[in-house]
Design a protein around this motif. Sequence first.
Motif, mmCIF file in Angstrom:
data_model
loop_
_atom_site.group_PDB
_atom_site.id
_atom_site.type_symbol
_atom_site.label_atom_id
_atom_site.label_comp_id
_atom_site.label_asym_id
_atom_site.label_seq_id
_atom_site.Cartn_x
_atom_site.Cartn_y
_atom_site.Cartn_z
ATOM 1 N N LYS A 1 0.823 -1.202 0.000
ATOM 2 C CA LYS A 1 0.000 0.000 0.000
ATOM 3 C C LYS A 1 0.865 1.263 0.000
ATOM 4 N N GLY A 2 0.602 2.121 -0.960
ATOM 5 C CA GLY A 2 1.313 3.392 -1.055
ATOM 6 C C GLY A 2 2.650 3.328 -1.769
ATOM 7 N N LEU A 3 3.116 2.138 -2.128
ATOM 8 C CA LEU A 3 4.401 1.999 -2.824
ATOM 9 C C LEU A 3 4.138 1.396 -4.196
ATOM 10 N N TRP A 4 3.821 2.241 -5.143
ATOM 11 C CA TRP A 4 3.385 1.800 -6.470
ATOM 12 C C TRP A 4 4.514 1.224 -7.303
ATOM 13 N N ARG A 5 5.761 1.347 -6.856
ATOM 14 C CA ARG A 5 6.874 0.781 -7.636
ATOM 15 C C ARG A 5 6.893 -0.750 -7.578
ATOM 16 N N PHE A 6 6.126 -1.335 -6.658
ATOM 17 C CA PHE A 6 6.058 -2.787 -6.535
ATOM 18 C C PHE A 6 4.818 -3.318 -7.249
ATOM 19 N N GLY A 7 5.044 -4.205 -8.203
ATOM 20 C CA GLY A 7 3.927 -4.843 -8.883
ATOM 21 C C GLY A 7 3.288 -5.894 -7.992
ATOM 22 N N LEU B 1 6.135 -7.736 7.790
ATOM 23 C CA LEU B 1 7.196 -6.941 7.157
ATOM 24 C C LEU B 1 6.897 -6.869 5.666
ATOM 25 N N TYR B 2 7.246 -5.743 5.058
ATOM 26 C CA TYR B 2 7.159 -5.649 3.611
ATOM 27 C C TYR B 2 8.254 -4.730 3.108
ATOM 28 N N PRO B 3 8.630 -4.870 1.842
ATOM 29 C CA PRO B 3 9.765 -4.109 1.323
ATOM 30 C C PRO B 3 9.422 -2.639 1.114
ATOM 31 N N THR B 4 10.438 -1.803 1.263
ATOM 32 C CA THR B 4 10.294 -0.376 0.981
ATOM 33 C C THR B 4 11.428 0.143 0.091
ATOM 34 N N TYR B 5 12.350 -0.735 -0.277
ATOM 35 C CA TYR B 5 13.525 -0.296 -1.031
ATOM 36 C C TYR B 5 13.149 0.158 -2.438
ATOM 37 N N LYS B 6 14.098 0.852 -3.041
ATOM 38 C CA LYS B 6 13.938 1.326 -4.417
ATOM 39 C C LYS B 6 14.652 0.369 -5.365
ATOM 40 N N LYS B 7 14.281 0.407 -6.620
ATOM 41 C CA LYS B 7 14.867 -0.472 -7.622
ATOM 42 C C LYS B 7 16.390 -0.305 -7.672
ATOM 43 N N SER B 8 16.862 0.927 -7.575
ATOM 44 C CA SER B 8 18.308 1.175 -7.624
ATOM 45 C C SER B 8 19.027 0.534 -6.445
ATOM 46 N N GLU B 9 18.378 0.451 -5.295
ATOM 47 C CA GLU B 9 18.965 -0.182 -4.118
ATOM 48 C C GLU B 9 18.952 -1.700 -4.254
ATOM 49 N N ALA B 10 17.910 -2.220 -4.858
ATOM 50 C CA ALA B 10 17.785 -3.673 -4.996
ATOM 51 C C ALA B 10 18.771 -4.239 -5.999
ATOM 52 N N PHE B 11 19.016 -3.490 -7.076
ATOM 53 C CA PHE B 11 19.825 -4.033 -8.167
ATOM 54 C C PHE B 11 21.083 -3.222 -8.439
ATOM 55 N N ASP B 12 21.479 -2.362 -7.498
ATOM 56 C CA ASP B 12 22.714 -1.602 -7.607
ATOM 57 C C ASP B 12 22.810 -0.892 -8.953
ATOM 58 N N ASN B 13 21.693 -0.295 -9.381
ATOM 59 C CA ASN B 13 21.602 0.470 -10.632
ATOM 60 C C ASN B 13 21.883 -0.345 -11.882
ATOM 61 N N GLN B 14 21.826 -1.660 -11.795
ATOM 62 C CA GLN B 14 21.999 -2.517 -12.960
ATOM 63 C C GLN B 14 20.642 -2.697 -13.643
ATOM 64 N N PRO B 15 20.629 -2.891 -14.964
ATOM 65 C CA PRO B 15 19.344 -3.111 -15.652
ATOM 66 C C PRO B 15 18.651 -4.353 -15.105
ATOM 67 N N HIS B 16 17.364 -4.222 -14.878
ATOM 68 C CA HIS B 16 16.595 -5.343 -14.334
ATOM 69 C C HIS B 16 15.120 -5.068 -14.554
ATOM 70 N N GLY B 17 14.322 -6.095 -14.436
ATOM 71 C CA GLY B 17 12.871 -5.958 -14.580
ATOM 72 C C GLY B 17 12.250 -5.181 -13.433
ATOM 73 N N ASP B 18 10.954 -5.095 -13.450
ATOM 74 C CA ASP B 18 10.223 -4.369 -12.425
ATOM 75 C C ASP B 18 10.284 -5.080 -11.076
ATOM 76 N N LEU B 19 10.101 -4.299 -10.021
ATOM 77 C CA LEU B 19 10.034 -4.859 -8.677
ATOM 78 C C LEU B 19 8.668 -5.493 -8.457
ATOM 79 N N ARG B 20 8.636 -6.575 -7.687
ATOM 80 C CA ARG B 20 7.382 -7.216 -7.300
ATOM 81 C C ARG B 20 7.279 -7.147 -5.772
ATOM 82 N N GLY B 21 6.092 -6.878 -5.297
ATOM 83 C CA GLY B 21 5.881 -6.796 -3.862
ATOM 84 C C GLY B 21 5.808 -8.169 -3.223
ATOM 85 N N TYR B 22 6.029 -8.205 -1.936
ATOM 86 C CA TYR B 22 5.866 -9.419 -1.147
ATOM 87 C C TYR B 22 5.620 -9.004 0.296
#
Length: 149
Positions: free
Chosen positions: A64-70, A97-118
């Motif tokens: 909820k509130g973190l639209w970057r997670f599919g 618990l649920y994730p709040t990180y950003k894509k750049s933090e998860a993948f160290d700014n490397q190209p990658h697909g979209d984030l998925r929530g859990y």
Amino acid sequence: NINLSNLPSPTFLSDLFSQNNINEKSLFFLDAHWEIPWPLKDELLVISNNIKKAVIIIDDFKIKGLWRFGYDAYENQECCLDYIRQFLSNLNNYDILYPTYKKSEAFDNQPHGDLRGYTIIFQNMKQEFEFIYSLISKNYILEKVENKI
């Protein structure tokens, strides 16, 4: 020591409990929900009503509130806390618990697909929840959401 089963997941879980093949504290990873019927509610009912202590991870979950997670949705129902709440036993206490990180933090700014929530749900495991949270909160990876669902 691997046993293969070709059963619907709620049936498989029910069989595990009826055969007493579950440890006192168990981890359940619920995923691979992509079509109807959506077994999540039945999986949660079996787990929450048959074991006292468990960790339940649900993939493709709406944060909820973190639209970057599919997340997944079936028959106009989102995979989210509001949906699962009704399938968890009110005899248990839950910490989430649920994730709040950003894509750049998860993948160290490397190209990658979209984030998925859990979400990670601790059922009657307050001490373990507090310990895990103390380890990961320093890295700002997950946000603590405590409540009795």
